[in-house]
Scaffold this active site. Structure first.
Site, mmCIF file in Angstrom:
data_model
loop_
_atom_site.group_PDB
_atom_site.id
_atom_site.type_symbol
_atom_site.label_atom_id
_atom_site.label_comp_id
_atom_site.label_asym_id
_atom_site.label_seq_id
_atom_site.Cartn_x
_atom_site.Cartn_y
_atom_site.Cartn_z
ATOM 1 N N ARG A 133 71.867 32.247 17.294
ATOM 2 C CA ARG A 133 71.026 32.364 16.091
ATOM 3 C C ARG A 133 70.386 31.002 15.767
ATOM 4 O O ARG A 133 69.204 30.789 15.980
ATOM 5 C CB ARG A 133 71.893 32.855 14.905
ATOM 6 C CG ARG A 133 71.106 33.346 13.713
ATOM 7 C CD ARG A 133 70.652 32.272 12.759
ATOM 8 N NE ARG A 133 71.745 31.464 12.227
ATOM 9 C CZ ARG A 133 71.539 30.364 11.512
ATOM 10 N NH1 ARG A 133 70.323 29.931 11.270
ATOM 11 N NH2 ARG A 133 72.567 29.668 11.063
ATOM 12 N N ASP A 134 71.187 30.062 15.346
ATOM 13 C CA ASP A 134 70.667 28.757 14.913
ATOM 14 C C ASP A 134 69.997 28.026 16.073
ATOM 15 O O ASP A 134 68.978 27.351 15.903
ATOM 16 C CB ASP A 134 71.847 27.934 14.358
ATOM 17 C CG ASP A 134 71.416 26.684 13.632
ATOM 18 O OD1 ASP A 134 70.288 26.220 13.858
ATOM 19 O OD2 ASP A 134 72.206 26.145 12.852
ATOM 20 N N HIS A 179 79.532 23.059 9.116
ATOM 21 C CA HIS A 179 78.416 23.234 10.046
ATOM 22 C C HIS A 179 77.751 21.857 10.123
ATOM 23 O O HIS A 179 77.150 21.400 9.150
ATOM 24 C CB HIS A 179 77.473 24.299 9.480
ATOM 25 C CG HIS A 179 76.243 24.544 10.278
ATOM 26 N ND1 HIS A 179 76.011 25.716 10.953
ATOM 27 C CD2 HIS A 179 75.149 23.774 10.520
ATOM 28 C CE1 HIS A 179 74.839 25.667 11.564
ATOM 29 N NE2 HIS A 179 74.300 24.486 11.315
ATOM 30 N N CYS A 201 67.018 23.246 12.203
ATOM 31 C CA CYS A 201 66.588 24.089 11.088
ATOM 32 C C CYS A 201 65.074 24.015 11.002
ATOM 33 O O CYS A 201 64.517 22.935 10.857
ATOM 34 C CB CYS A 201 67.228 23.642 9.778
ATOM 35 S SG CYS A 201 66.606 24.570 8.365
ATOM 36 N N ASN A 246 72.207 20.767 16.463
ATOM 37 C CA ASN A 246 73.551 21.030 15.933
ATOM 38 C C ASN A 246 74.555 20.248 16.764
ATOM 39 O O ASN A 246 74.289 19.875 17.903
ATOM 40 C CB ASN A 246 73.855 22.520 16.067
ATOM 41 C CG ASN A 246 72.973 23.372 15.173
ATOM 42 O OD1 ASN A 246 73.111 23.359 13.966
ATOM 43 N ND2 ASN A 246 72.041 24.108 15.770
#
Ligand code: MG
Length: 305
Positions: free
Chosen positions: A12-13, A205, A238, A247
């Site tokens: 997802r991210d 996160h 993001c 990340n």
């Protein structure tokens, strides 16, 4: 016994900001490789409006394929009731992830709502999720620093933690969306968050924008936290956070834990296979460090460094 839980968010991210839309087939291959490595909690997709994030337009298709995989607890991000309705149509959704920001400006820019407006919608989604037997995570973006408002007071985060805990969420997520936190800030905030959250599990996160991701994860571990959201090969970031890049790489954190004798129940060699595949999908250079090292050395040597 698993001493820490790793939730991989790459599907997802990691893929939501890819300029090229990754095929459903490749997403499933990525998820399969993570499962093969022993990762049993995966954020698989997000049920956002396909026009806003076309990379996630195949959310239903991904979930249909994930539904058959008993080894994994799929987590999906949703931003509204429509997203919840789409997500909950898939019987296998383990947990939904809802995002609020710690600052008004970021919340407005990210989802075009005030924090209060967002929380009200969240409460109705939470009610529906409880009825459907789906767990709910309440994640707090920009918990340490905001690209628009700068330093974020701990009080902003703690108020939201208290509100979400009282509402009855199943997990609280603390996100360093722009990778600005330092280990002492993580130590201070996480201890307070754990205190306010009480019995409600808390995760972090982390982003590795400035190279502090692993140090911050360890600070969170020392503060008593045991759930970490990371992205294989460090892919992602993001799309709505200027300055956000990468990340914390799943394989880097798993490697650190392994070296320290902290049990993850993850097969590191298989995890590197997943990292290789994730890197091949990403148009950005991978932030993960251990995988690159492994290109030149054997895994045994990597372990001995
Ligand atoms: Mg992220």
């Amino acid at each position: 016994m698993r001493e820490v839980t790793i939730i991989d968010v790459s599907a997802r991210d990691g893929l939501q900001i890819e300029p090229n839309v990754v095929s459903t087939e490749d997403k499933i291959e990525l998820i399969n490789r993570l499962i093969a490595a022993g990762i049993n909690k995966i954020e698989t997709t997000s049920f956002v409006h396909p026009e806003k994030v076309p990379q996630m337009a195949d959310a239903s298709e991904v979930m249909n394929k994930v539904a058959t995989k008993a080894e994994v607890d799929p987590i999906v991000l949703i931003p509204n009731m429509k997203g919840f309705e789409r997500a909950s149509a898939h019987g296998r959704v383990y947990e939904i992830n809802w995002i609020s920001s710690a600052t008004e400006t970021f919340n407005k820019k990210n989802i075009n709502r005030s924090i209060d407006e967002n929380f009200k919608i969240f409460e109705s989604v939470l009610r529906e999720a409880k009825l459907a037997g789906i767990r709910v995570c309440f994640s707090i973006a920009v918990s340490f620093g905001c690209p628009y408002e700068g330093h974020v007071p701990e009080e902003n985060v703690l108020k939201l933690v208290e509100r979400a805990t009282k509402a009855g969420v199943d997990r609280i997520g603390i996100a360093d969306t722009i990778g600005i936190a330092t280990p002492n800030e993580v130590d201070s905030l996480i201890k307070k968050v754990l205190d306010v959250a009480g019995d409600t599990p808390v995760s972090v996160h982390l982003h590795d924008t400035r190279g502090f991701g692993a140090a911050n994860a360890y600070a969170a571990y020392l503060a008593g936290l045991r759930i970490f959201e990371t992205s294989i090969s460090g892919i992602g970031g993001c799309p709505f956070a200027p300055g956000s890049a990468g990340n914390l790489a799943t394989e880097d954190l798993v490697y650190l834990f392994k070296r320290m004798g902290i049990q993850t129940n993850i097969n590191f060699e298989k995890l590197l296979d997943a990292a290789d595949f994730a890197a091949s999908l990403s148009s950005k250079e991978s932030l993960g460090r251990v995988r690159r090292l492994n290109r030149e050395r054997t895994i045994e040597e990597v372990r001995c460094i």
